[in-house]
Write a protein that holds these residues in place. Structure first.
Motif, PDB file in Angstrom:
ATOM      1  N   ILE A   1       0.833  -1.202   0.000  1.00  0.00           N
ATOM      2  CA  ILE A   1       0.000   0.000   0.000  1.00  0.00           C
ATOM      3  C   ILE A   1       0.868   1.253   0.000  1.00  0.00           C
ATOM      4  O   ILE A   1       0.672   2.168  -0.806  1.00  0.00           O
ATOM      5  CB  ILE A   1      -0.933   0.000   1.238  1.00  0.00           C
TER       6      ILE A   1
ATOM      7  N   ARG B   1       3.013   1.539  -3.152  1.00  0.00           N
ATOM      8  CA  ARG B   1       2.224   1.428  -4.384  1.00  0.00           C
ATOM      9  C   ARG B   1       2.801   0.375  -5.323  1.00  0.00           C
ATOM     10  O   ARG B   1       3.071   0.630  -6.501  1.00  0.00           O
ATOM     11  CB  ARG B   1       2.138   2.785  -5.095  1.00  0.00           C
TER      12      ARG B   1
ATOM     13  N   PRO C   1      -2.962  -2.852  -4.095  1.00  0.00           N
ATOM     14  CA  PRO C   1      -3.558  -2.565  -2.785  1.00  0.00           C
ATOM     15  C   PRO C   1      -3.664  -1.065  -2.501  1.00  0.00           C
ATOM     16  O   PRO C   1      -2.675  -0.343  -2.577  1.00  0.00           O
ATOM     17  CB  PRO C   1      -2.598  -3.247  -1.807  1.00  0.00           C
ATOM     18  N   TYR C   2      -4.887  -0.611  -2.175  1.00  0.00           N
ATOM     19  CA  TYR C   2      -5.127   0.807  -1.901  1.00  0.00           C
ATOM     20  C   TYR C   2      -5.154   1.120  -0.406  1.00  0.00           C
ATOM     21  O   TYR C   2      -4.799   2.210   0.014  1.00  0.00           O
ATOM     22  CB  TYR C   2      -6.459   1.250  -2.514  1.00  0.00           C
ATOM     23  N   GLY C   3      -5.629   0.176   0.407  1.00  0.00           N
ATOM     24  CA  GLY C   3      -5.708   0.458   1.833  1.00  0.00           C
ATOM     25  C   GLY C   3      -6.406  -0.652   2.599  1.00  0.00           C
ATOM     26  O   GLY C   3      -6.979  -1.578   2.012  1.00  0.00           O
TER      27      GLY C   3
ATOM     28  N   ALA D   1      -8.572  -3.145  -2.849  1.00  0.00           N
ATOM     29  CA  ALA D   1      -7.535  -3.201  -3.892  1.00  0.00           C
ATOM     30  C   ALA D   1      -8.168  -3.231  -5.271  1.00  0.00           C
ATOM     31  O   ALA D   1      -9.295  -3.717  -5.457  1.00  0.00           O
ATOM     32  CB  ALA D   1      -6.658  -4.440  -3.692  1.00  0.00           C
TER      33      ALA D   1
END
Length: 333
Positions: free
Chosen positions: A156, A159, A181-183, A195
């Motif tokens: 995350i 990035r 994965p964003y968070g 994600a």
């Protein structure tokens, strides 16, 4: 008098002293706590005996004021004693995150607090918390997934594309996925990975408990500009989204549960409308009704979906299936 009464009073004493950096006189403490000066002095002595740094200062004209002196290890943080004590006593609410990097970091912080306060003061604080209990029904245990969560956080923060071995709730076997994965989101004492899934060209949610392996790749991904988890989930009634449009849901709650419903903030879009018959109508603007449906059903006969019609039909269909199952079960000898 029960043990909790003097403990409550002494907690309030700590609060009063913490908020008055210039100190408070014995008379003022007595008046604000509603007890005699003799009782206040006894409480002050008790707190001093267990390690709290309290000092009676003599000012001009012989006026005396009581002050809290912060330990040199805690003072640089800028916290008052009340804030430090509250943080320490609230640590149990982080227990569902045991095994995660968040837990590890919080434990380091609490260790600093323990060192600063001392054993006697800590034991006394624990006595103040006897009336506080945090239930753990249905909470997730991440004690064995520390490495998994560490690697997800690396993906995350850096990035980087990440491969996960995942078994969904409906799948019989695990499957490899490459995700961006964003968070992480904490929902009902469980962690979910939000994600982007290139294979499906959409954002998907993965429950961390079901992730068996994580491999952070070398290549970086380009995330959407200004992607914000809170904004992304703004119209979810929890964690699930199905790509649907934002629609209004209207639910009627009957009098037996109205007070309970009013006591909580269920969603940022909720609107309450009191009815003449004592019931309560609540509106929500949501992009998915799956979790709302389960929530409404948890109220049994005291909650009725008014709209939209397709949600009403889903609830009615599930109720009919449930009735049939109960009837079939009752007929089995």
């Amino acid at each position: 008098m029960s043990d909790s009464q003097p403990l409550r009073r002494q907690w309030n004493l700590i609060r009063l002293l913490s908020r008055q950096q210039l100190g408070v006189s014995l008379k003022e403490l007595s008046e604000q706590l509603g007890v005699s000066q003799k009782t206040v002095r006894r409480d002050l002595t008790t707190l001093q005996d267990v390690g709290f740094l309290l000092e009676e200062c003599v000012e001009e004209h012989g006026r005396k004021r009581w002050q809290i002196l912060m330990n040199e290890k805690i003072a640089p943080l800028g916290f008052t004693l009340e804030e430090v004590a509250a943080l320490y006593l609230g640590r149990r609410f982080l227990e569902p995150l045991a095994g995660t990097i968040f837990w590890e970091a919080s434990q380091k912080a609490f260790q600093k607090i323990r060192t600063g306060l001392g054993d006697e003061a800590l034991r006394y604080l624990e006595k103040m918390a006897v009336a506080l209990h945090c239930t753990s029904i249905g909470h997730s245990d991440y004690s064995q997934q520390a490495e998994t969560i560490d690697l997800l956080m690396i993906g995350i923060e850096d990035r980087k594309a990440t491969k996960i071995l995942y078994r969904s709730a409906k799948a019989a076997e695990t499957t490899d996925y490459e995700v961006h994965p964003y968070g992480l989101v904490s929902h009902r004492q469980a962690l979910y990975l939000i994600a982007f899934a290139p294979e499906h060209e959409q954002i998907r949610h993965y429950k961390v408990n079901r992730i068996r392996r994580v491999e952070v790749q070398t290549q970086r991904y380009s995330s959407p500009q200004k992607f914000d988890l809170q904004h992304y989930l703004e119209h979810a009634f929890g964690i699930f989204l199905d790509g649907g449009p934002i629609r209004r849901a209207r639910v009627k709650f009957l009098p037996p549960v109205v007070q309970y419903v009013r006591e909580h903030r269920w969603h940022s879009t909720q609107q309450f409308y009191s009815q003449e018959d004592g019931s309560l109508v609540v509106d929500f603007n949501l992009a998915s009704f799956e979790e709302l449906k389960s929530w409404v059903q948890s109220f049994g006969p005291d909650a009725i979906v008014l709209e939209p019609e397709d949600l009403r039909e889903e609830v009615l269909e599930e109720l009919n299936r449930l009735i049939q199952l109960y009837l079939e079960h009752a007929s089995v000898k």
